[in-house]
Design an enzyme around this catalytic site. Structure first.
Site, PDB file in Angstrom:
ATOM      1  N   ASP A  67      -4.840  -6.183   6.242  1.00 21.01           N
ATOM      2  CA  ASP A  67      -3.898  -5.447   6.593  1.00 21.01           C
ATOM      3  C   ASP A  67      -3.691  -4.259   5.737  1.00 21.01           C
ATOM      4  OD1 ASP A  67      -3.181  -7.384   4.619  1.00 21.01           O
ATOM      5  OD2 ASP A  67      -1.274  -7.882   5.896  1.00 21.01           O
TER       6      ASP A  67
ATOM      7  N   TYR B 263     -16.643 -13.935  16.576  1.00 21.09           N
ATOM      8  CA  TYR B 263     -17.427 -13.335  17.732  1.00 21.09           C
ATOM      9  C   TYR B 263     -18.487 -14.414  18.309  1.00 21.09           C
ATOM     10  CZ  TYR B 263     -15.908  -8.692  17.701  1.00 21.09           C
ATOM     11  OH  TYR B 263     -15.277  -7.615  17.725  1.00 21.09           O
TER      12      TYR B 263
ATOM     13  N   ASP C   6     -14.958  -4.602  13.093  1.00 22.94           N
ATOM     14  CA  ASP C   6     -15.045  -4.115  14.470  1.00 22.94           C
ATOM     15  C   ASP C   6     -13.554  -3.134  14.559  1.00 22.94           C
ATOM     16  OD1 ASP C   6     -15.044  -3.558  17.370  1.00 22.94           O
ATOM     17  OD2 ASP C   6     -14.567  -5.362  18.020  1.00 22.94           O
TER      18      ASP C   6
ATOM     19  N   LYS D 233      -9.032 -11.790   4.335  1.00 23.93           N
ATOM     20  CA  LYS D 233      -7.504 -12.253   4.693  1.00 23.93           C
ATOM     21  C   LYS D 233      -7.214 -13.449   3.965  1.00 23.93           C
ATOM     22  CE  LYS D 233      -3.202 -11.666   6.031  1.00 23.93           C
ATOM     23  NZ  LYS D 233      -2.317 -10.555   5.853  1.00 23.93           N
TER      24      LYS D 233
ATOM     25  N   ASP E 238     -13.502   1.366  14.253  1.00 23.73           N
ATOM     26  CA  ASP E 238     -12.919   2.302  15.231  1.00 23.73           C
ATOM     27  C   ASP E 238     -11.746   3.140  14.481  1.00 23.73           C
ATOM     28  OD1 ASP E 238     -14.244   1.301  17.074  1.00 23.73           O
ATOM     29  OD2 ASP E 238     -12.832   1.114  18.703  1.00 23.73           O
TER      30      ASP E 238
HETATM   31  C1  IPM Z   1     -18.532  -2.488  18.895  1.00 16.96           C
HETATM   32  C2  IPM Z   1     -17.825  -2.914  20.331  1.00 16.96           C
HETATM   33  C3  IPM Z   1     -18.477  -4.426  20.736  1.00 16.96           C
HETATM   34  C4  IPM Z   1     -17.807  -5.296  19.438  1.00 16.96           C
HETATM   35  C5  IPM Z   1     -18.036  -4.978  22.143  1.00 16.96           C
HETATM   36  C6  IPM Z   1     -18.610  -3.944  23.330  1.00 16.96           C
HETATM   37  C7  IPM Z   1     -18.764  -6.323  22.219  1.00 16.96           C
HETATM   38  O1  IPM Z   1     -16.657  -3.011  20.253  1.00 16.96           O
HETATM   39  O2  IPM Z   1     -19.694  -2.443  18.825  1.00 16.96           O
HETATM   40  O3  IPM Z   1     -17.644  -2.365  17.958  1.00 16.96           O
HETATM   41  O4  IPM Z   1     -16.860  -5.774  19.662  1.00 16.96           O
HETATM   42  O5  IPM Z   1     -18.782  -5.691  18.582  1.00 16.96           O
HETATM   43 MN    MN Z   2     -15.860  -2.198  18.530  1.00 13.88          MN
END
Ligand code: IPM
Ligand code: MN
Ligand code: NAD
Length: 331
Positions: free
Chosen positions: A205, A124, A229, A171, A233
């Site tokens: 993975d 990032y 990240d 990894k 999710d």
């Molecule tokens: C998160 C989001 C951000 C990230 C984006 C919007 C830059 O996906 O907070 O998880 O990737 O960190």
């Molecule tokens: Mn995210």
């Protein structure tokens, strides 16, 4: 008294953040709220996604609640996601992302895990370039300092949660230098904290598969920026999806609570946005940054009561308003 810098941002950020602030004010009536702006609309209006005034207010308050910002899918000169700028410039180096089962919304009842995501480096850092017309390169940076920092936070969180297990996710079989440095630095700090007996490792993975197959086996996961990240999710599915996924960007003496979801243009303005991700992010600010564990417990118990007693059908439609009213009546 505490001060809170409130940055609603774009889309449903303008709906869920004011709602979460009203809930927080019921818990902490003396809280001083300071408004600030950031995001795509802000960029279109004033040419900056995060104006200096917003940075200044965040620094002065030492705590913030951020909603979401929109980002165009194509590169726009001078624009970078506001949330990345805030994380980097305020050195919010660790991202706290808990995932737990909630009544009605969760597909299973036994999940209670927390992902600690490194928040300042990895892939990032934004160092990408075209090596030729046909080859693009991105750099991934891992430092001993940031890895040790997240491990120290992991030790703190493990004590607060009475964790029985800490899983380092990496990894290192393919990236032995970067992921190896991350893994070894974390292991050393956790051993110094007397926690080596509960530390284990997973390749990312396999960790993804196991988070789908056996999420109840995980407790505290510690990982690098991009892996965190993606895995956060994925794991948020067990909480009931993005509307239930909170996070806290955590630095030294400064923190920014932020729902994991984005600006949700598909439902913005409809009243359907679930404010609970923002509310639960505020609970993380209470628990980890302000160390108001009792108030954080009260807030999470109110959410649990709401989700136990109010049916999904009652929540549908005007979700933001109904959830806020039901929460306020339980605090
Ligand atoms: C998160 C989001 C951000 C990230 C984006 C919007 C830059 O996906 O907070 O998880 O990737 O960190
Ligand atoms: Mn995210
Ligand atoms: P999103 O999180 O905005 O939405 C994904 C899906 O989840 C949509 O169907 C949306 O309606 C739903 N959803 C999200 N939050 C919800 C809530 N609180 N209640 C009910 N449903 C909810 O992701 P996206 O659609 O990929 O991105 C939209 C915009 O947001 C993009 O411009 C993207 O760059 C940005 N984004 C910002 C952040 C951030 O600011 N932290 C994070 C992710 C995406």
């Amino acid at each position: 008294m505490k001060r809170l810098c409130v940055i609603p941002g774009d889309g449903i950020g303008q709906e869920v953040v004011p709602s979460a602030v009203r809930v927080l004010l019921k818990l902490l009536p003396g809280l001083e709220v300071v408004e600030a702006e950031a995001g795509w609309d802000c960029f279109l209006r004033c040419g900056q996604a995060v104006p200096e005034a917003t940075m200044q207010r965040m620094r002065e308050c030492g705590a913030g609640l951020f909603g979401a910002v929109s980002s165009p899918a194509q590169r726009v000169e001078g624009y970078r996601s506001a949330v990345l700028t805030l994380r980097q410039q305020l050195q919010l180096n660790v991202n706290v992302r808990p995932v737990r089962s909630w009544p009605q919304l969760s597909p299973r009842a036994d999940v209670d895990l927390l992902i600690l995501r490194e928040n300042s480096e990895g892939l990032y850092i934004g160092r990408e370039h075209m090596e030729s017309a046909d080859v693009a390169v991105a750099q991934r940076l891992i430092s001993r300092q940031a890895s040790e920092h997240i491990a120290a936070r992991a030790a703190e969180v493990a004590r607060l949660r009475s964790s029985g297990r800490i899983t380092l996710v990496h990894k290192a079989n393919v990236l032995p230098l970067t992921c190896g440095l991350f893994r070894d630095s974390c292991r050393r700090v956790l051993a110094e904290a007397g926690l080596d007996s509960i530390v284990d490792e997973r390749l990312v993975d396999v960790a993804a598969l196991q988070l789908v197959e056996r999420p109840q086996d995980f407790d505290l996961l510690v990982t690098t920026n991009l892996f965190g990240d993606i895995l956060s999710d994925l794991a948020s599915h067990w909480s009931g999806g993005l509307g239930m996924a909170p996070s806290l960007n955590w630095g030294q003496g400064i923190a920014l609570a932020e729902p994991v979801h984005g600006s949700a243009p598909d439902i913005a303005g409809s009243g359907k946005a679930n404010p609970l991700a923002a509310v639960l992010s505020a609970a993380l600010l209470l628990r980890y940054h302000w160390q108001y564990g009792e108030q954080a417990d009260r807030l999470e118990r109110a959410v649990e009561g709401l989700l136990t007693e109010v049916t999904i059908t009652q929540l549908e439609g005007e979700t933001t308003r109904v959830v806020e009213q039901e929460l306020l009546s339980r605090l």
